[in-house]
Design a protein around this motif. Structure first.
Motif, PDB file in Angstrom:
ATOM      1  N   ALA A  19       0.820  -1.216   0.000  1.00 59.23           N
ATOM      2  CA  ALA A  19       0.000   0.000   0.000  1.00 59.23           C
ATOM      3  C   ALA A  19       0.854   1.265   0.000  1.00 59.23           C
ATOM      4  O   ALA A  19       0.383   2.333  -0.384  1.00 59.23           O
ATOM      5  CB  ALA A  19      -0.927  -0.006   1.220  1.00 59.23           C
ATOM      6  N   LEU A  20       2.123   1.147   0.435  1.00 61.73           N
ATOM      7  CA  LEU A  20       2.990   2.328   0.463  1.00 61.73           C
ATOM      8  C   LEU A  20       3.580   2.632  -0.911  1.00 61.73           C
ATOM      9  O   LEU A  20       3.935   3.773  -1.207  1.00 61.73           O
ATOM     10  CB  LEU A  20       4.134   2.119   1.457  1.00 61.73           C
ATOM     11  CG  LEU A  20       3.822   2.443   2.915  1.00 61.73           C
ATOM     12  CD1 LEU A  20       4.940   1.937   3.811  1.00 61.73           C
ATOM     13  CD2 LEU A  20       3.640   3.939   3.101  1.00 61.73           C
ATOM     14  N   ILE A  21       3.694   1.621  -1.733  1.00 64.16           N
ATOM     15  CA  ILE A  21       4.396   1.799  -3.010  1.00 64.16           C
ATOM     16  C   ILE A  21       3.740   2.826  -3.947  1.00 64.16           C
ATOM     17  O   ILE A  21       4.435   3.671  -4.493  1.00 64.16           O
ATOM     18  CB  ILE A  21       4.615   0.421  -3.683  1.00 64.16           C
ATOM     19  CG1 ILE A  21       5.702  -0.320  -2.903  1.00 64.16           C
ATOM     20  CG2 ILE A  21       5.037   0.569  -5.139  1.00 64.16           C
ATOM     21  CD1 ILE A  21       5.848  -1.767  -3.246  1.00 64.16           C
ATOM     22  N   PRO A  22       2.406   2.778  -4.131  1.00 62.56           N
ATOM     23  CA  PRO A  22       1.823   3.753  -5.075  1.00 62.56           C
ATOM     24  C   PRO A  22       2.043   5.199  -4.672  1.00 62.56           C
ATOM     25  O   PRO A  22       2.154   6.080  -5.532  1.00 62.56           O
ATOM     26  CB  PRO A  22       0.326   3.432  -5.043  1.00 62.56           C
ATOM     27  CG  PRO A  22       0.193   2.107  -4.436  1.00 62.56           C
ATOM     28  CD  PRO A  22       1.391   1.871  -3.588  1.00 62.56           C
ATOM     29  N   ILE A  23       2.130   5.478  -3.368  1.00 61.05           N
ATOM     30  CA  ILE A  23       2.272   6.859  -2.925  1.00 61.05           C
ATOM     31  C   ILE A  23       3.581   7.453  -3.443  1.00 61.05           C
ATOM     32  O   ILE A  23       3.593   8.445  -4.173  1.00 61.05           O
ATOM     33  CB  ILE A  23       2.247   6.929  -1.379  1.00 61.05           C
ATOM     34  CG1 ILE A  23       0.921   6.405  -0.864  1.00 61.05           C
ATOM     35  CG2 ILE A  23       2.504   8.342  -0.902  1.00 61.05           C
ATOM     36  CD1 ILE A  23      -0.252   7.282  -1.157  1.00 61.05           C
ATOM     37  N   GLY A  24       4.691   6.819  -3.074  1.00 60.08           N
ATOM     38  CA  GLY A  24       5.984   7.386  -3.423  1.00 60.08           C
ATOM     39  C   GLY A  24       6.341   7.205  -4.889  1.00 60.08           C
ATOM     40  O   GLY A  24       6.869   8.101  -5.531  1.00 60.08           O
ATOM     41  N   PHE A  25       6.023   6.019  -5.411  1.00 66.81           N
ATOM     42  CA  PHE A  25       6.480   5.712  -6.776  1.00 66.81           C
ATOM     43  C   PHE A  25       5.508   6.164  -7.859  1.00 66.81           C
ATOM     44  O   PHE A  25       5.860   6.178  -9.023  1.00 66.81           O
ATOM     45  CB  PHE A  25       6.738   4.204  -6.916  1.00 66.81           C
ATOM     46  CG  PHE A  25       7.982   3.746  -6.212  1.00 66.81           C
ATOM     47  CD1 PHE A  25       9.224   4.161  -6.659  1.00 66.81           C
ATOM     48  CD2 PHE A  25       7.913   2.929  -5.104  1.00 66.81           C
ATOM     49  CE1 PHE A  25      10.377   3.752  -6.013  1.00 66.81           C
ATOM     50  CE2 PHE A  25       9.061   2.523  -4.446  1.00 66.81           C
ATOM     51  CZ  PHE A  25      10.292   2.929  -4.901  1.00 66.81           C
ATOM     52  N   VAL A  26       4.264   6.472  -7.479  1.00 62.98           N
ATOM     53  CA  VAL A  26       3.302   6.886  -8.500  1.00 62.98           C
ATOM     54  C   VAL A  26       2.803   8.310  -8.265  1.00 62.98           C
ATOM     55  O   VAL A  26       2.891   9.174  -9.132  1.00 62.98           O
ATOM     56  CB  VAL A  26       2.090   5.916  -8.561  1.00 62.98           C
ATOM     57  CG1 VAL A  26       1.104   6.371  -9.618  1.00 62.98           C
ATOM     58  CG2 VAL A  26       2.568   4.508  -8.854  1.00 62.98           C
ATOM     59  N   MET A  27       2.283   8.579  -7.050  1.00 64.12           N
ATOM     60  CA  MET A  27       1.645   9.866  -6.832  1.00 64.12           C
ATOM     61  C   MET A  27       2.646  11.017  -6.803  1.00 64.12           C
ATOM     62  O   MET A  27       2.399  12.061  -7.385  1.00 64.12           O
ATOM     63  CB  MET A  27       0.839   9.827  -5.535  1.00 64.12           C
ATOM     64  CG  MET A  27      -0.288   8.820  -5.630  1.00 64.12           C
ATOM     65  SD  MET A  27      -1.572   9.119  -4.427  1.00 64.12           S
ATOM     66  CE  MET A  27      -2.161  10.709  -4.918  1.00 64.12           C
ATOM     67  N   VAL A  28       3.781  10.814  -6.104  1.00 62.84           N
ATOM     68  CA  VAL A  28       4.762  11.899  -6.016  1.00 62.84           C
ATOM     69  C   VAL A  28       5.310  12.271  -7.404  1.00 62.84           C
ATOM     70  O   VAL A  28       5.250  13.439  -7.795  1.00 62.84           O
ATOM     71  CB  VAL A  28       5.891  11.545  -5.018  1.00 62.84           C
ATOM     72  CG1 VAL A  28       7.024  12.541  -5.108  1.00 62.84           C
ATOM     73  CG2 VAL A  28       5.350  11.489  -3.606  1.00 62.84           C
ATOM     74  N   PRO A  29       5.821  11.301  -8.171  1.00 63.55           N
ATOM     75  CA  PRO A  29       6.333  11.691  -9.499  1.00 63.55           C
ATOM     76  C   PRO A  29       5.269  12.294 -10.409  1.00 63.55           C
ATOM     77  O   PRO A  29       5.542  13.257 -11.127  1.00 63.55           O
ATOM     78  CB  PRO A  29       6.859  10.389 -10.103  1.00 63.55           C
ATOM     79  CG  PRO A  29       6.720   9.349  -9.091  1.00 63.55           C
ATOM     80  CD  PRO A  29       6.063   9.883  -7.885  1.00 63.55           C
ATOM     81  N   ASN A  30       4.031  11.771 -10.333  1.00 63.21           N
ATOM     82  CA  ASN A  30       2.994  12.332 -11.189  1.00 63.21           C
ATOM     83  C   ASN A  30       2.583  13.726 -10.745  1.00 63.21           C
ATOM     84  O   ASN A  30       2.225  14.564 -11.570  1.00 63.21           O
ATOM     85  CB  ASN A  30       1.776  11.405 -11.253  1.00 63.21           C
ATOM     86  CG  ASN A  30       2.009  10.270 -12.237  1.00 63.21           C
ATOM     87  OD1 ASN A  30       2.524  10.485 -13.323  1.00 63.21           O
ATOM     88  ND2 ASN A  30       1.662   9.061 -11.857  1.00 63.21           N
TER      89      ASN A  30
END
Lengths: 263, 262
Positions: free
Chosen positions: A81-92
């Motif tokens: 559940a932590l992965i999408p935050i840093g690896f998807v939401m932040v860069p986008n």
């Protein structure tokens, strides 16, 4: 009314010291939260739904499994559940700032750049926690797993979150094209959900894929969090902390290199 | 030149089967032409998604039982068809809306139904290579006793048409591409996780398996499995009936959405 000499320094004061830094940090957090606006609420709801959903759906794929596999699964969900935050939401988010032309404006704000980065980390960590907690809670309830929670879960979640945000931040600042960022983040999600030893033991993986995962951060995220939630399921936690630490520093170096430049 | 048509404000509005067919062919060429650069990339992504599922899910098991492997391998074929219709299609329409070509498309002098038909054809062109590749990869990895039968053809067609028309209705009814994207992504997440496509239905709790009896996705998987295997599924008639009703319903819904003049 004091007349200023044209050669005098501009009246904008450049603040210094910890108190000023802290004030900047708080202001940037307010700025970030407002900037996300309505997406924040939608995002938290999606995080919770996905966290809870992922915990259960892996079980449907696996079918009837022994208790130890269930424990493994339930303790892997928080890392997932932590992965999408840093690896998807932040860069986008950074990509969106570039598209909307607010990127340069943000860097021109009179705050220490580190305070801005620290604010992003804090906001997105807080953003992730409801999904992490729900995912874990639902998994424990659904599989009837007994956890053995130690205080180590706190540094584990914080370091994991810091690592993903830092790498995501570094990636977003290093890659200028938002389309490329979008492509990479989608590939990461695909790779992580299907080909990573997060909810299943790494021993099940072919040797070549396992050695790739010993260098990548995803497997180690699961190891340190699982270590804080259970006993006897993982070994060599020190090495995992080390790898996560190295990835965090790599994210910072990439960010510092880009952010420190004055273009 | 007034053969079989009405005249509206000096413009001849043609009707008839020949005109419809001509419009359909033109629109299919148009849609394929506008995707020209993207098409190989999209097909490649479809192959990666299908193959990825076939290989990745296998890693969850220490030793994957043959029954699970059969469900998985036949399920990935369904996944490739559904993702094209429900996720990729709406995103392409969303791109048209963002790029401002959407209204232009509607202004073209062809029946709107030809556009929907052309869209379904294009989605099939994108989906079928992915489906074949996913099956080949799964077959290579798990060495399964697959048995093809002719019922695979109507099964695939019904699945593609239903998924495409549901996505089509979404994409056209919702003005904001961002919202469409959000909805379709949540939809595919829940379909992949909570419909018995890649895993046997007995893995679900009874109530959820019952819910799936009323939704189209389980039945898509049943009819396609029936065309690919021997004896893996039963009561195919019921699945064809339910899926057929959904196909009719989704076509009607799409017709309603594109028939509006606002």
């Amino acid at each position: 009314m004091v007349l200023e000499s044209p050669l005098a320094p501009s009246p904008v004061t450049v603040g210094m010291g910890p108190r000023w830094w802290f004030r900047s940090y708080l202001m940037m957090m307010r700025f970030d939260v407002r900037g996300l606006g309505q997406w924040l609420m939608i995002g938290v709801v999606i995080q919770i739904l996905m966290g809870a959903g992922m915990g259960i759906m892996y079980g449907f794929y696996l079918g009837d499994v022994p208790a130890v596999v269930k424990t493994f699964l339930a303790t892997g969900v928080p890392a997932l559940a932590l992965i999408p935050i840093g690896f998807v939401m932040v860069p986008n988010m950074v990509g969106q700032q570039r598209v909307a032309h607010t990127y340069d404006f943000l860097w021109s704000l009179p705050v220490p750049r580190l305070a801005a980065a620290a604010s992003t980390f804090t906001v997105f960590t807080l953003f992730a926690l409801p999904g992490v907690a729900t995912g874990l809670g639902v998994g424990v309830w659904y599989y009837g797993v007994e956890l053995d929670v130690s205080w180590m879960v706190v540094p584990a979640v914080l370091l994991t979150s810091l690592m993903t945000t830092s790498v995501g931040f570094g990636m977003a600042h290093g890659i200028k094209n938002p389309v490329v960022i979008n492509f990479i983040t989608n590939m990461i999600v695909f790779f992580v959900t299907l080909f990573s030893p997060i909810v299943v033991p790494i021993a099940q993986f072919p040797a070549w894929l396992a050695s790739i995962h010993r260098a990548l951060p995803f497997y180690h995220m699961a190891v340190v969090i699982r270590d804080g939630l259970s006993t006897g399921l993982v070994a060599d936690v020190g090495r995992s902390y080390l790898v996560l630490g190295l990835w965090t520093v790599a994210g910072w170096v990439a960010t510092a290199w880009v952010v420190g430049r004055r273009g | 030149m007034t053969s079989g048509g009405a005249t509206v404000g000096g413009l001849a509005v043609k009707t008839g089967v020949a005109h419809w067919l001509h419009g359909y062919l033109m629109m299919t060429r148009w849609e394929l032409g506008s995707l020209r650069m993207l098409l190989p990339l999209i097909v490649a992504v479809q192959v990666v998604i299908g193959g990825g599922f076939a290989l990745g899910i296998g890693l969850f098991f220490d030793q994957i039982p043959e029954r699970n492997a059969l469900f998985l391998s036949t399920g990935v074929a369904v996944v490739t068809l559904i993702t094209v219709g429900l996720v990729l299609g709406p995103q392409l329409v969303g791109n048209q809306k963002s790029a401002g070509t959407y209204d232009f498309m509607w202004s073209l002098p062809v029946p709107r139904t030809t556009q929907a038909a052309a869209w379904t054809t294009v989605n099939s062109v994108i989906a079928l290579p992915g489906m074949v590749a996913a099956l080949l990869i799964a077959q290579w990895r798990y060495e399964l006793p697959l048995q093809f039968s002719f019922s695979l053809i109507p099964a695939v067609l019904l699945t593609i048409v239903t998924a495409t028309m549901i996505g089509y209705a979404f994409a056209h009814a919702i003005p904001k591409p961002m919202i469409t994207q959000l909805i379709t992504q949540l939809l595919i997440f829940f379909i992949l996780g909570f419909a018995p496509i890649n895993f046997p239905p007995e893995n679900l709790p009874a109530w959820l398996a019952n819910v799936n009896m009323w939704l189209p996705f389980h039945h898509m998987a049943v009819v396609i499995r029936d065309g690919l295997t021997d004896g893996l599924v039963g009561d195919v008639g019921r699945s064809y009936l339910v899926l057929g009703l959904y196909t009719a319903g989704s076509v009607a819904l799409a017709a309603l959405v594109i028939g509006r003049r606002d």
